[in-house]
Design an enzyme around this catalytic site. Sequence first.
Site, PDB file in Angstrom:
ATOM      1  N   GLY A  31     -41.366  14.630 -57.231  1.00 45.76           N
ATOM      2  CA  GLY A  31     -40.881  14.855 -58.588  1.00 45.76           C
ATOM      3  C   GLY A  31     -39.408  14.542 -58.737  1.00 45.76           C
ATOM      4  N   LEU A  33     -38.094  12.462 -60.854  1.00 46.58           N
ATOM      5  CA  LEU A  33     -38.262  11.021 -60.686  1.00 46.58           C
ATOM      6  C   LEU A  33     -37.096  10.217 -61.246  1.00 46.58           C
ATOM      7  CD1 LEU A  33     -42.045  10.709 -61.611  1.00 46.58           C
ATOM      8  CD2 LEU A  33     -41.006  11.207 -59.392  1.00 46.58           C
ATOM      9  N   GLY A  36     -36.415   4.315 -59.079  1.00 48.40           N
ATOM     10  CA  GLY A  36     -37.065   3.910 -57.835  1.00 48.40           C
ATOM     11  C   GLY A  36     -38.528   4.326 -57.802  1.00 48.40           C
ATOM     12  N   HIS A  37     -38.800   5.574 -58.202  1.00 46.92           N
ATOM     13  CA  HIS A  37     -40.189   6.040 -58.256  1.00 46.92           C
ATOM     14  C   HIS A  37     -41.004   5.238 -59.266  1.00 46.92           C
ATOM     15  CE1 HIS A  37     -38.060   9.845 -56.975  1.00 46.92           C
ATOM     16  NE2 HIS A  37     -38.989   9.760 -56.048  1.00 46.92           N
ATOM     17  N   ARG A 150     -38.650   1.657 -49.466  1.00 47.52           N
ATOM     18  CA  ARG A 150     -38.029   1.310 -48.182  1.00 47.52           C
ATOM     19  C   ARG A 150     -36.694   2.018 -47.986  1.00 47.52           C
ATOM     20  NH1 ARG A 150     -39.935  -4.347 -49.062  1.00 47.52           N
ATOM     21  NH2 ARG A 150     -41.769  -4.613 -47.721  1.00 47.52           N
ATOM     22  N   LYS A 151     -36.224   2.753 -48.989  1.00 46.37           N
ATOM     23  CA  LYS A 151     -34.944   3.444 -48.833  1.00 46.37           C
ATOM     24  C   LYS A 151     -34.980   4.397 -47.645  1.00 46.37           C
ATOM     25  CE  LYS A 151     -33.501   6.976 -51.341  1.00 46.37           C
ATOM     26  NZ  LYS A 151     -32.897   7.980 -50.428  1.00 46.37           N
ATOM     27  N   GLN A 155     -39.043   7.145 -42.599  1.00 45.45           N
ATOM     28  CA  GLN A 155     -40.246   7.769 -43.151  1.00 45.45           C
ATOM     29  C   GLN A 155     -41.373   6.754 -43.301  1.00 45.45           C
ATOM     30  OE1 GLN A 155     -40.454  10.691 -46.626  1.00 45.45           O
ATOM     31  NE2 GLN A 155     -40.960   8.767 -47.648  1.00 45.45           N
ATOM     32  N   ILE A 178     -34.320   0.409 -54.882  1.00 43.13           N
ATOM     33  CA  ILE A 178     -33.714   0.164 -56.194  1.00 43.13           C
ATOM     34  C   ILE A 178     -32.314   0.766 -56.182  1.00 43.13           C
ATOM     35  CG2 ILE A 178     -33.931   0.499 -58.687  1.00 43.13           C
ATOM     36  CD1 ILE A 178     -36.097  -1.259 -57.433  1.00 43.13           C
ATOM     37  N   MET A 186     -30.713   4.429 -55.404  1.00 42.65           N
ATOM     38  CA  MET A 186     -31.171   5.488 -56.299  1.00 42.65           C
ATOM     39  C   MET A 186     -31.857   6.576 -55.484  1.00 42.65           C
ATOM     40  SD  MET A 186     -32.363   3.800 -59.857  1.00 42.65           S
ATOM     41  CE  MET A 186     -31.140   2.933 -60.854  1.00 42.65           C
TER      42      MET A 186
END
Length: 281
Positions: A31, A33, A36-37, A150-151, A155, A178, A186
């Site tokens: 959440g 958001l 990027g999301h 990919r940030k 993970q 992004i 972001m």
Amino acid sequence: MITTQEISQIRQQVRAWHAKGETVAFVPTMGNLHLGHITLIKEAVKRADHVVASIFVNPMQFGQNEDLDAYPRTLAADQQALSDAGAELLFTPTPEIIYPKGMEQQSFVEVPNISEQLCGASRPGHFRGVATVVCKLFNIVQPDIALFGRKDFQQLLVIETMVADLSMPIEIIGVDTIREASGLAMSSRNGYLSQDQKDRAATLKRTMDTMSAAIQQGESIQDVIQAGHSQLSEAGFRPDYLEVRSTSDLSPASSEDSSLVILAAAYMGDTRLIDNLCFTR
């Protein structure tokens, strides 16, 4: 867009789509958001017939000194953004639904080696929490594909490894980071920064750009890392780690490695920011 906390409703809808031969993409989130999301959702719309999202602030991936309660909850705005971007089904479980026996009694998933370094060393248990909740969400949703930014390179690698090791029939798709106009990646955590801190935080991307260029020109990786630490400190960061690793398994970069990633985590004030930059030499 349908919003539900019910596992049975998620499964019923996804089964109905699959029965028609239609594909399902899944985007799990916590959440709060940002663009990027939303980019992940829009990419999912392009790649599958239906898009499922989830919002779950996962207590298992927060450490003892990390304030779970302070994480922003913005459900109404998130629902609107997800619906506008093309999501059709939103899963919003409570911790009691995901961990009915409590976290201490919960079976868990742990990806060895990759999970124990970098962010895993700074945040013990974090990637166990990530892998466990993502595995459980995958089992609930049963998607054909799942998309992650990919940030958080580490993970993404943890999830890709888990899916491969456990033979999950899910395609994992990494989507490019992004960035704001300044170059700052972001992140939901950017909301904790003052404008001055945000301006200085853009140094993180510039530092990685400088480092990659220097390595490509043949400079020593250790010298480049040392210079990067200095650049971050001068901007007001407190570096947690700044490393150059192999993209395949996060092992320290050797002279034979051509596909490299710079991984950084640093504090601006009390806010911990992460970023990375992949490059070849």
